[in-house]
Design an enzyme around this catalytic site. Structure first.
Site, short mmCIF file in Angstrom:
data_model
loop_
_atom_site.label_atom_id
_atom_site.label_comp_id
_atom_site.label_asym_id
_atom_site.label_seq_id
_atom_site.Cartn_x
_atom_site.Cartn_y
_atom_site.Cartn_z
CG ASP A 1 -2.72 0.13 0.91
OD1 ASP A 1 -2.37 2.00 0.15
OD2 ASP A 1 -3.06 0.07 1.33
CG HIS B 1 13.53 -2.66 -11.59
ND1 HIS B 1 13.14 -3.93 -10.97
CD2 HIS B 1 14.39 -2.16 -10.09
CE1 HIS B 1 13.74 -4.10 -10.07
NE2 HIS B 1 14.49 -3.95 -9.35
#
Length: 442
Positions: free
Chosen positions: A218, A293
């Site tokens: 989250d 990434h």
């Protein structure tokens, strides 16, 4: 009191620091740790504390706080300490908590394990950088429920929180609620791989959060409304939901916020601003030097975020936002556009700048940029000042300069929610080739 530029280290003396960027003044405690300890040391073992992971030390911590309320240091020595009853520490000035041991949750109530309110000139730290609070959140997650938050500061002024670890909270880990002139740094937050386990949530004014690593699924470090003069930098979102502003609703008031040197790997997004309806504004914010990434979304401004209940109003007004120097990859740039700027039709975004944006897809051979009702300079943004409604999708078939540097300690999967999460050590870096502003105390 010390004023420093962004590129140099400041002495770790717990003195106020002014960062010449998005902040409005000095941050941190007004007196040093040494001065507080010289006034008085309130060792919890002298107030009924027991170095046992199964003994409730709430009364001992509360009594030690009361004894040092007008100045001093609450000392929790190395060792294991249970916490079965949640504590509220109110008031006080020129007071610190030195957590050199580990606090283990043993209680099951909701709320906040440690709640600190209406305090000034305050410092919560670990002198040996080994302090930790273990929330054992997996116990609740395994049962499909949420439990208490670990640490919440409310209306605390001139403060710092640093050099310890928060692990496996049953809900949010660290919340800074309506705080002022604060600093958070040299911390690791490790939560389970599910929503509702936010890393750092902050609203208030003049707060500097830097050199922090977060794992969860989250919020990594997220600014909520109302907030102003917030600087967030050198953040390692290590398999997390990613950093964000929001969720935003009616009467949003966020301005002068900066994010700089944010590294994200395997996150829901590199950065997201999220709302659904609402009113008010977000303006004069900068989001620079992002790297990472394998993130699902990348730059995501979404005024139609349906995970949030539709709020009253025509939409939050977004303007004077800059996104500069973003490098790395997204997981699938055709399925989830790495640039997505979706603004309210009734309140178009304007003065948006996107430049030096170098993100390429790991899957497929093209990626999309999507913009709606967004004006400024950059890919898929419309120029001009008419601010009429529009929607466009731009296809990109090649990209350059998207190389990135990986971080030591990158997780290869999210942390489970059915077993205890190990307490990590604090790393020596939180962004590639960037030295933390403060040396670890330990």
């Amino acid at each position: 009191m010390k004023v420093v530029a962004l590129s140099i280290l400041y002495a770790a003396l717990a003195l106020p620091v002014f960062v010449q960027a998005q902040l409005s003044g000095t941050v941190g405690p007004l007196t040093t740790r040494a001065a507080k300890a010289a006034t008085k040391v309130c060792n919890i073992l002298d107030y009924g504390g027991v170095a046992s992971a199964t003994t409730d030390n709430a009364a001992a911590i509360t009594s030690a706080w009361a004894a040092c309320l007008t100045g001093g240091e609450v000392y929790i020595p190395s060792g294991s300490y249970g916490l079965g009853t949640w504590i509220t520490l109110t008031g006080g000035s020129a007071i610190s908590i030195n957590l050199e041991g580990t606090i283990y949750r043993t209680g099951t109530a909701s709320g906040n394990m440690i709640y600190i309110e209406h305090t000034t000139d305050f410092e919560f730290y670990s002198a040996n950088s080994n302090g930790a609070i273990q929330g054992y959140g997996y116990v609740f997650a395994s049962a499909g429920t949420y439990g208490p938050r670990i640490l919440r500061l409310y209306e605390v002024t001139d403060f710092s929180v640093h050099d310890f670890v928060l692990v496996d909270s049953p809900q949010y880990h660290l919340t800074l609620d309506t705080c002022t002139n604060g600093e958070v740094y040299n911390m690791v937050i490790r939560g389970g791989n599910e929503g509702g386990l936010d890393g750092v949530d902050v609203w208030g004014t003049n707060i500097w959060i830097h050199d922090v690593e977060v794992t969860n699924k989250d919020e990594c470090v997220t600014v909520k409304s109302p907030a102003s003069y917030i600087m967030v930098e050198n953040i390692f979102c290590n398999w997390s939901g990613g950093c964000a502003i929001g969720s935003l609703g009616a009467d949003t008031a966020i301005f002068n916020v900066g994010y700089n040197h944010i590294y994200s790997q395997n996150c829901n997004q590199m950065f997201m601003i999220k709302s659904n309806g609402g009113s008010g504004s977000v303006y004069n914010c900068a989001f620079n030097n992002f790297m990472g990434h394998t993130n699902a979304y990348t730059l995501d401004v979404n005024a139609y975020w349906t995970d949030e209940t539709l709020a009253a109003g025509n939409g939050v007004e977004y303007y004077d936002l800059t996104f500069d120097h973003w490098h790395g990859t997204c997981a699938d740039g055709e399925t989830r556009a790495p640039i997505q700027v979706l603004c309210p039709s009734e309140v178009p975004c304007y003065d948006i700048t996107i430049e030096s944006f170098y993100i390429w897809t790991e899957t497929g051979s093209e990626e999309l940029y999507k913009c709606s009702n967004a004006y400024g300079s950059g890919p898929c943004l419309n120029a001009g000042s008419s601010y009429t409604t529009y929607t466009t999708t731009y296809t990109v078939t090649t990209a350059s300069d998207y190389s990135y540097t990986t971080m030591a300690g990158e997780l290869s999967s999210g942390l489970g929610i059915t077993a205890s999460i190990a307490i990590p050590t604090i790393p020596s870096s939180f962004f590639p080739s960037i030295t933390p502003y403060s040396t670890l105390l330990g």
